[in-house]
Design an enzyme around this catalytic site. Structure first.
Site, PDB file in Angstrom:
ATOM      1  N   LYS A  23       7.306  -9.793  -8.275  1.00 38.91           N
ATOM      2  CA  LYS A  23       6.199 -10.750  -8.131  1.00 38.91           C
ATOM      3  C   LYS A  23       5.611 -11.075  -9.502  1.00 38.91           C
ATOM      4  O   LYS A  23       5.433 -10.172 -10.338  1.00 38.91           O
ATOM      5  CB  LYS A  23       5.133 -10.148  -7.215  1.00 38.91           C
ATOM      6  CG  LYS A  23       4.002 -11.097  -6.852  1.00 38.91           C
ATOM      7  CD  LYS A  23       3.030 -10.439  -5.866  1.00 38.91           C
ATOM      8  CE  LYS A  23       1.891 -11.376  -5.455  1.00 38.91           C
ATOM      9  NZ  LYS A  23       0.952 -10.733  -4.508  1.00 38.91           N
ATOM     10  N   SER A  53       0.062 -13.450  -0.608  1.00 38.63           N
ATOM     11  CA  SER A  53       0.351 -14.088  -1.871  1.00 38.63           C
ATOM     12  C   SER A  53       1.745 -13.776  -2.403  1.00 38.63           C
ATOM     13  O   SER A  53       2.235 -14.489  -3.263  1.00 38.63           O
ATOM     14  CB  SER A  53      -0.691 -13.675  -2.905  1.00 38.63           C
ATOM     15  OG  SER A  53      -0.633 -12.281  -3.142  1.00 38.63           O
ATOM     16  N   SER A  83      -1.146  -9.208   1.360  1.00 31.17           N
ATOM     17  CA  SER A  83      -0.265 -10.058   0.561  1.00 31.17           C
ATOM     18  C   SER A  83       1.180  -9.600   0.462  1.00 31.17           C
ATOM     19  O   SER A  83       2.030 -10.368   0.021  1.00 31.17           O
ATOM     20  CB  SER A  83      -0.843 -10.229  -0.856  1.00 31.17           C
ATOM     21  OG  SER A  83      -1.857 -11.203  -0.854  1.00 31.17           O
TER      22      SER A  83
END
Lengths: 432, 432
Positions: free
Chosen positions: A60, A135, A159
């Site tokens: 990420k 996210s 997330s």
């Protein structure tokens, strides 16, 4: 070409073939290919570094990868180059895992659709035009698309688990303090956890085991009791009791989500678990989530303060959220922390009476990017962040062959190992 | 006159003889006398309600006693009459304990001298003109003066343990969530704990056992694991390791405090414990305490918001503190919570390697009311509140016969039972 090198070449090709999917922010092809060859050599020599040798990882974009832009999905950080790997990234490399590159995320990790104004609208491999959630949307999408074996995500109120749910993969938010967060661009350090996503629950464990451990770079890092790795490995779930929170009724869940949840409960029962309804008294999902959002905005405004004064560094939308948190005032923020604390305490009290809580992951399945995001996306996930407890999300295939649902197991602190073992039983039962 | 009735009469007389000491806010003499007679009757009949039957209790004025003014030491709440007992008070009554009345405290529980602008300058029975500490100053003084067998206090950053230290008595701040706080006028609910004070460690246990337990009136109440009551009762401390935080060096401690601490370490060693120095890495006592103070001011401004707009309801001094917290702004408050969290995590990490931490309770012994309060009073106590772990303070007599010192044992979550058992060994060793 040996097996790992071939796999990496395939994955790199798959990534390169679909730039419009906006899943990867950057691909480290040369280094990945070299690492694959080294893995192949170790494996051929019978000396793999461990179970992750040759496993490919999508990271990420809010986690630092040495030499790469450390953007957190934010325009103003496009030019910020990480000097050293995040703790979790370094630990994975040390076990022979191959870092493929960084993946897209919701801007600043504050949101759950990954329609990134700078890096593009991240695709969901399960359907054209669908959000992968967020996210950690790029993390879920990369795994679902077969572009990486596993991915690292971060989870502040859901997330990791929301994109896992929307993309039909598995993910875990570990016990707070278990995985060091050095090299994470924080959103809300009170709640942020680093956790893996993978196609199946079984693949989460070696990643979590590799990235866990005290981290001097993370002030909130904890020393896990030795028992945390004791994944209980019974032949089934007999003797375990899972609690279904009554509060699910207070959250507006899509019918298909409830259908999937019923299937998951059936699977857990078939695997031997007893299912009971529990009142997580004191947990009001919407009210607690709104408290968590204000805390995320206020803590995010501290973490991203430097960006708020630079023109075009962040979107007007993110600027608005962060400014709202910054300007909320102490009394409102005190109330927001109190809401989180009460929900966390409610979770702990409920967990005292059962082995784990079981509930849907998100109230909805993946929805089109063009539709506005529902406010309740994190209603069922955020409680694990408030309580600091582990929560694993696993996909629930739906009979009609449409988008999958997802179910969560929420466990006691440091039960990460057991929780994953239990989730595997449900996963296996769902597959039969 | 039977034993309990005689004791109560003596204590009531002692209280009545020294109104200028400003220890009691109100004495419930008639009810106490009736309760004493009932206790005597039960005991004579061989049917006491439990180990606390007939034990007298002084209740800190921020805990509700049904029918009594629930002032929290604040002028504006003089006329507020509690409708029902605080949870801890009700639980004590149910075991036959006798509530003598409410005792003085630092105004709003925010401060550690108990020089109360409305209810008077609370005396310390150990010496004329000395502060009893605070905020539970009246609780410490009542026990030290023999006006009550035990007392209830509350501890936000050290408010049970500091008066215990200054008054030469024992006190415990329990694991967060163990003792229900229903009927507590909160200062800072993130940190507030209800805990007992008593002349010796041994008398703390039955009080704690009676007041512990889930409380629907306290949103942060937790369900203790059954093991919390397992006070280990070894014949000595062999096999235990206590850690001395290196950070004590960063706190400006009075020489006599360090002398007393050395005696306590000697006693622990003589009882069989191994003493090691530990670095509680990440804990900066002054910095963390300042964070805790801002959180207390900000949370206090929410808890006491209604008083801030009423003329003369609170002192200008308290108004200033609360207004400072209220107006601090979210970014500063976020930083304050982060400091507390980091200190708490540091404490948990250190506790993973030892059975308990051992350190002085306060950096100074009781000082004259006329001298300004040192800023560092809570430097060594607040960390247990930040970590949510139990901490027991016990007096250390000093050879010269002057004011005693005090030593703290800080334990793992839910180790309250063991911690008290260990503290008893040190206490016994100190007495030899």
């Amino acid at each position: 070409m040996k097996a790992i090198a071939r796999k990496v070449a395939d994955q790199l090709e798959r990534i390169a073939a679909r730039p419009e999917d906006a899943i990867f922010l950057r691909v480290d092809a040369d280094r990945a290919i070299a690492a694959a060859e080294a893995s192949d050599a170790r494996i051929a020599a019978g000396r793999p570094l461990g179970p992750l040798d040759g496993v490919t990882v999508a990271v990420k974009g809010n986690l630092a990868v040495a030499g790469a832009p450390w953007t957190a999905g934010i325009a103003g950080w496009r030019g910020r180059i990480a000097e050293r790997d995040a703790t979790a990234v370094a630990r994975l490399r040390a076990t022979g895992a191959i870092i493929l590159g960084e993946v897209n995320l919701h801007e600043g990790a504050l949101g759950a659709t990954t329609d990134n104004p700078t890096f593009g609208r991240c695709a969901n491999p399960l359907g054209a035009g669908l959000t992968p959630g967020g996210s950690s949307g790029g993390s879920g999408a990369a795994v679902a698309a077969g572009m990486a074996d596993v991915a690292l995500g971060t989870d502040t109120m859901g997330s990791v688990r929301i994109p896992a749910a929307y993309c039909g993969v598995a993910g875990i938010k570990p016990t707070a303090g278990l995985v060091g967060r050095g090299g994470l661009a924080y959103l809300a350090p009170t709640l942020d956890s680093v956790g893996p996503l993978a196609p199946s629950v079984a693949r989460l464990w070696p990643v979590l085991a590799a990235i866990a451990g005290p981290d001097v770079r993370d002030p909130d890092s904890l020393a896990a009791p030795a028992a945390w790795t004791e994944g209980q490995q019974p032949c089934d779930l007999s003797g375990l009791t899972f609690g279904v929170p009554r509060q699910i009724d207070d959250v507006d869940c899509e019918p298909a989500v409830l259908t999937a949840f019923a299937l998951a409960l059936e699977a857990a029962r078939a695997a031997g678990a007893e299912i009971v309804t529990v009142d997580v008294a004191g947990w009001e999902p919407g009210r607690a989530r709104r408290g968590g959002l204000l805390v995320s905005e206020a803590e995010g405004a501290v973490a991203m303060a430097a960006l708020m004064d630079v023109e075009d560094a962040i979107s007007a939308y993110l600027q608005g959220l962060l400014a709202y948190g910054r300007d909320a005032g102490a009394p409102r923020l005190v109330d927001a922390y109190a809401r989180m604390r009460a929900a966390g305490a409610a979770c702990h009290r409920a967990l005292a009476a059962v082995d784990a809580l079981i509930l849907p992951t998100a109230p909805q399945r993946a929805f089109p990017h063009d539709r506005p995001a529902p406010a309740n996306q994190a209603d069922l996930t955020a409680i694990a962040n408030f309580a600091g407890v582990p929560a694993v999300a696993l996909p629930v295939p739906l009979a009609e062959g449409g988008l999958p649902g997802s179910v969560q197991l929420v466990g006691k602190p440091w039960s990460d190992g057991s929780l994953l073992a239990w989730a595997e039983h449900i996963e296996a039962e769902l597959a039969t």
